[in-house]
Design a protein around this motif. Sequence first.
Motif, PDB file in Angstrom:
ATOM      1  N   THR A 185       9.156   7.428   1.423  1.00 17.41           N
ATOM      2  CA  THR A 185       9.164   6.342   2.773  1.00 17.41           C
ATOM      3  C   THR A 185      10.260   5.267   2.240  1.00 17.41           C
ATOM      4  N   ALA A 186      10.426   4.249   2.590  1.00 18.81           N
ATOM      5  CA  ALA A 186      11.409   3.126   2.133  1.00 18.81           C
ATOM      6  C   ALA A 186      10.545   2.472   1.151  1.00 18.81           C
ATOM      7  N   ASP A 187      11.410   1.843   0.129  1.00 21.10           N
ATOM      8  CA  ASP A 187      10.766   1.076  -1.012  1.00 21.10           C
ATOM      9  C   ASP A 187       9.810  -0.148  -0.473  1.00 21.10           C
ATOM     10  N   GLY A 188       8.741  -0.090  -0.861  1.00 18.89           N
ATOM     11  CA  GLY A 188       7.679  -1.431  -0.333  1.00 18.89           C
ATOM     12  C   GLY A 188       6.929  -0.909   0.494  1.00 18.89           C
ATOM     13  N   MET A 193      -0.820   9.119   0.537  1.00 23.73           N
ATOM     14  CA  MET A 193      -0.554  10.256   0.049  1.00 23.73           C
ATOM     15  C   MET A 193       0.057  10.418  -1.421  1.00 23.73           C
ATOM     16  N   ASN A 194       0.781   9.152  -1.381  1.00 23.67           N
ATOM     17  CA  ASN A 194       1.661   9.044  -2.746  1.00 23.67           C
ATOM     18  C   ASN A 194       0.864   8.378  -4.047  1.00 23.67           C
ATOM     19  N   ARG A 195      -0.521   7.827  -3.647  1.00 23.51           N
ATOM     20  CA  ARG A 195      -1.311   7.414  -4.498  1.00 23.51           C
ATOM     21  C   ARG A 195      -2.319   8.479  -5.266  1.00 23.51           C
ATOM     22  N   ARG A 196      -1.765   8.913  -6.271  1.00 21.09           N
ATOM     23  CA  ARG A 196      -2.470  10.257  -6.609  1.00 21.09           C
ATOM     24  C   ARG A 196      -2.165  10.649  -7.928  1.00 21.09           C
TER      25      ARG A 196
END
Length: 202
Positions: A185-188, A193-196
């Motif tokens: 994704t874009a920064d921010g 799915m990325n919080r893992r």
Amino acid sequence: MIGRHRQESAAAFVMLAFLAGCTTPPDRIILLPDPEGKVGAVIVRSATGQQTIDKAYAGVDVTKGGAIEKTMDSQSSVQARYSQLLAARPPRPRTFTVFFLFDSATDLAPESFATVKELKTVLATWPAPQLVVVGHTDLAGSQEFDDRLSIRRAETVAALLIKQGIPARQIETASRGKREPLVHTADGVPNRMNRRVVITIQ
């Protein structure tokens, strides 16, 4: 290297067996499929030549003089003949991923509880597991904040594993912050799915 012969493989499982009944038995190299049934390829080289094997349960016999002869076995034949060798193989590494709620280092996402249950079941029968626990974040925070958050997530999972009876010395923790997103994704931009945390059992 196996015996005297060089091998190059891609997702290949190779078993080396010794044939009985000869004064100087040849080396036998057999290509096995992986647990999902996929087969790679192996190039076997000796002093006098080379052969490629790329079919499940195909193999080669290599004599002391370097002569290479192709062989072919069935799955049932290999399992019957080499059952003790196969049983002695270490388990293949397994990977589990658990997800966290936004900005939390301690609260698992609801869908992760089933994964934790499966992980506990696997660990109960895994001989002397070595675990690598790597924390990740989404791209919502700063680099510094996400680095701290991802290591805290890894430490949360490590504590859970220790609670399950895994000695701390068998657990390695690491963090990648926002550097290796599962979903780009874009920064921010937050993404669940990325919080893992990724747990690899070896």
